[in-house]
Design an enzyme around this catalytic site. Sequence first.
Site, PDB file in Angstrom:
ATOM      1  N   HIS A 155      76.452  53.307  61.702  1.00 50.40           N
ATOM      2  CA  HIS A 155      75.191  53.435  62.452  1.00 50.40           C
ATOM      3  C   HIS A 155      73.990  53.184  61.552  1.00 50.40           C
ATOM      4  CE1 HIS A 155      77.674  55.520  65.527  1.00 50.40           C
ATOM      5  NE2 HIS A 155      78.267  56.028  64.452  1.00 50.40           N
ATOM      6  N   SER A 276      55.857  33.454  49.774  1.00 51.69           N
ATOM      7  CA  SER A 276      54.954  33.431  50.927  1.00 51.69           C
ATOM      8  C   SER A 276      53.766  32.544  50.580  1.00 51.69           C
ATOM      9  CB  SER A 276      54.481  34.847  51.231  1.00 51.69           C
ATOM     10  OG  SER A 276      53.270  34.823  51.959  1.00 51.69           O
ATOM     11  N   LYS A 282      55.395  38.091  47.366  1.00 48.69           N
ATOM     12  CA  LYS A 282      56.608  38.070  48.172  1.00 48.69           C
ATOM     13  C   LYS A 282      57.751  37.261  47.552  1.00 48.69           C
ATOM     14  CE  LYS A 282      57.315  39.709  51.562  1.00 48.69           C
ATOM     15  NZ  LYS A 282      57.030  39.400  52.959  1.00 48.69           N
ATOM     16  N   GLU A 289      68.316  34.741  56.091  1.00 50.71           N
ATOM     17  CA  GLU A 289      67.682  34.791  57.418  1.00 50.71           C
ATOM     18  C   GLU A 289      67.971  33.519  58.217  1.00 50.71           C
ATOM     19  OE1 GLU A 289      63.489  36.409  57.227  1.00 50.71           O
ATOM     20  OE2 GLU A 289      63.994  36.270  55.122  1.00 50.71           O
TER      21      GLU A 289
END
Length: 456
Positions: A155, A276, A282, A289
Amino acid sequence: MALWGGRFSTGTAGVVADFTESISYDRRLYKYDIIGSKAHAAMLAACGIIPQETATAIAAELDKIGARIAKGDFTFSTELEDIHMHIENELIRVLGDEGARVHSARSRNDQVNLDVRLYLRDEIIDLVAGIRELQRALVSRAAADADAVMPGFTHLQHAQPVLFAHHLLAYVEMLDRDRSRLIDCRRRLNILPLGAGALAGTTLPINREMVCELLGFEMVSRNSMDTVADRDFMCELLSDLAIFTMHVSRFSEDLILWCSQEFGFVELGDAFCTGSSLMPQKKNPDIAEIARGKTGRVYGDLMALLTICKGLPLTYNRDLQEDKEPIFDALDTVNMLLKVFPPMVASMELRRERMLAAASDPALMATDVAEKLVELGVPFRHAHHRVGAFVKWCRENGKTLDGATLEEMRITIPEATPEFSRLFSAVDSVGRREVTGGTGPDHVRKQLEFWQEELS
Ligand code: ARG
């Protein structure tokens, strides 16, 4: 004039060629169309359907055409619709009547089915090799930090400590099922469709067994109508690839979480992250992804093909021409994933201290306490209840599980002994799980050895 133009008085409207063509993508099958046509011509000659010299001339010309296509020295045009027509047309252009004999006892319906089967036979071998490579990368990465401890999750909540290697080997198992599904798929598709004709076989005295032998198929298809209508093997391949990408997306999600500031378990190599355009600090796990996103694309390919086939009456229908793009797209996508993932896995740096710290919350050892009670003879359900009450008591009294005294522990767990206070080390907890399939270091080491051997 199209090769099928005999009964037509005009050519097709300009827009029709653009709408009906498949050459823009099925040219990818050219090698297999040539291999198949050579075997077919050899069989036609052996059966006395065409002269031997014709078969020889056809084979030689097919090789030349193949070499020209490979070099990029071949003109494709939508008027000729597909790769089969291009190659046959060229044979006829060069060989005249001899070339015009090649399509005896054959239809594009069995021909295209053959080409895709031949193509996928090769593709699957490459896929299997690629999956092996990814498994190897995971095993090496696991072995390099074989004793690193991290929290295991259910979970997405901390559950019990596990070895990082155990976690990575879980993916090695999944990939192995993917590999074996692909091998099954290859076995099932390795059946000769050629000779089914358009749908009903042929009046000519062909020898399908000979073609089967020449092309290395396992057997000859039994039912010509099933054969030209069959796209099961493509649906199966896409299902296998969809499951594979599902696995890749789950691994990607783990990586994305591990790379987050909240987890901070892993840092990927700079070469496998991007920055970024606005925020200078970043470092994003974009590969993972995009891989997660690409999974949707492969599912889409599977859904496209299943939907194309749904409700189609027997036998061949032109809808089936739409089968190839989803197949090519899924293969291209998966091949890309298989290229980029192994080096990215190798680039993972572990932040072992953060992993261990996260696994060291004594609450993660609550199960160990309950199991200790079972060893002392307490029925498990009662043990679970007592430890649960202890967890509750600790929360209410602002203590950690290992911060309570023995007396305090005995309020909820009367059987507790001094030994109980030593149950809260994450490393020891992992060490207690030396059960087959468990996360105990000895067992994980054996698993690593098993995979190293298996993948060598
Ligand atoms: N281009 C077609 C395909 O990809 C080949 C078969 C065409 N057959 C036909 N009867 N029009 O499916």
